[in-house]
Write an enzyme that holds these catalytic residues in place. Sequence first.
Site, mmCIF file in Angstrom:
data_model
loop_
_atom_site.group_PDB
_atom_site.id
_atom_site.type_symbol
_atom_site.label_atom_id
_atom_site.label_comp_id
_atom_site.label_asym_id
_atom_site.label_seq_id
_atom_site.Cartn_x
_atom_site.Cartn_y
_atom_site.Cartn_z
ATOM 1 N N CYS A 177 -15.085 6.458 12.653
ATOM 2 C CA CYS A 177 -15.382 5.340 11.757
ATOM 3 C C CYS A 177 -14.645 5.649 10.464
ATOM 4 C CB CYS A 177 -16.889 5.250 11.530
ATOM 5 S SG CYS A 177 -17.349 4.051 10.267
ATOM 6 N N CYS A 207 -15.417 11.903 -6.722
ATOM 7 C CA CYS A 207 -15.004 10.554 -6.305
ATOM 8 C C CYS A 207 -15.432 9.546 -7.386
ATOM 9 C CB CYS A 207 -15.624 10.200 -4.962
ATOM 10 S SG CYS A 207 -15.429 11.527 -3.740
HETATM 11 FE FE1 SF4 Z 1 -19.742 13.338 -2.815
HETATM 12 FE FE2 SF4 Z 1 -19.193 11.694 -0.791
HETATM 13 FE FE3 SF4 Z 1 -19.918 10.738 -3.202
HETATM 14 FE FE4 SF4 Z 1 -17.530 11.849 -2.932
HETATM 15 S S1 SF4 Z 1 -18.263 9.981 -1.896
HETATM 16 S S2 SF4 Z 1 -18.993 12.239 -4.603
HETATM 17 S S3 SF4 Z 1 -17.966 13.467 -1.450
HETATM 18 S S4 SF4 Z 1 -21.161 11.925 -1.818
#
Ligand code: SF4
Length: 358
Positions: free
Chosen positions: A197, A66
């Site tokens: 949520c 992400c």
């Molecule tokens: Fe990991 Fe959640 Fe961060 Fe994405 S948002 S990198 S899934 S901790």
Amino acid sequence: MTSTISCALGTIRHDWTLPEVEALFALPLMDLLFHAQRVHRERHEPNTVQMSTLLSIKTGACPEDCGYCPQSVRYDTGLAPEALMEVEAVRASALRAREAGATRFCMGAAYRSPKARDLKVIAQMIREVHALGLETCATLGMLSPQQAQELKEAGLDYYNHNLDTSPQFYGEIITTRTYQDRLDTLRAVREADLKVCCGGILGMGESPADRAELLLTLANLPEHPESVPINQLVQVQGTPLAGTAPLDPFEFVRAIAVARLLMPCSHVRLSAGRQAMSEEMQALCFMAGANSVFYGEKLLTTGNPDTERDRRLFERLGLRAETFNGRRSGHEDDHGSALERESGCGCARLHAHAETAP
Ligand code: SF4
Ligand code: SAM
Ligand code: DTB
């Protein structure tokens, strides 16, 4: 156009179209705020704010990519990874949150999806937090239907899983899981009878159409999420999104107002990014229908306004903390009452109030 919009607003719909949502975004700001505040008052106790406190129960070393996230193992953000916390330390943190005035405690873990062994420990954390009379929320990544059921049985009230952005822009931000993966988790959460949520992040370089599509997708889910967190990107050095041009604050306020209009009964949470917002901008967000915040010095790994500062802000704005059945949380006689709390509009379940658009 304005009068057509005006008489249809405030109904619960799941058939919004992109032109309709874009027309809301295009209203003069004062008209948009007026409609949002009117719909807000039809469905919620005015001048109240629901307060959720976050705790990162497992930090960093996440395999996902992400682009906004300081916890991804792929980016050098200087964050020290931490193993899953002990149950007793989580309980102590929840107790402090309750004493500070939070009514919901949200446990976040940097997982793609939780491992069976960790889920057992997290289920115990949920039992302990639930026993304190707090509403419980968890955000642990993707869940299977069985995992969602296990969390429900432990006493989980809410599961946070964000769509983050529009289906079109999503691939620019995350490549290691799909939009459909997220929708599948949301379905599993609903089928386990957990409250949802679900929201997103603004200020990631998305277009106005992406912001409209994100809110449209949320509103057209089979049931509206009970909580809709609207985050402003917290830019963290080392992540690919650090250095993104900041969003015009009024565009953020508009998105809050449109979320309020599309999901009249939901709690709309003014979420991450408050430290970078002026108090005047936060006040505009409350005017636009936000009625929830993350409360406490820390989000998961980044900062949030300190509780004293928030208390002063709420006092200056005449905002009160939302209570459980009219009582403040943190009192002995509130134990066990969290599930009895009615949402601001009195809907036990949002779909029970579904109406047809005129
Ligand atoms: Fe990991 Fe959640 Fe961060 Fe994405 S948002 S990198 S899934 S901790
Ligand atoms: N790992 C789990 C997952 O992603 O599903 C749960 C934790 S994750 C940190 C929860 C949410 O926090 C993300 O979906 C994203 O919307 C939000 N978030 C993460 N980093 C952020 C940032 N830098 N700014 C704003 N929101 C952020
Ligand atoms: C949500 O929508 N925002 C919260 C919560 N759900 C889990 C997380 C914000 C994280 C901000 C970056 C950080 O502190 O790591």
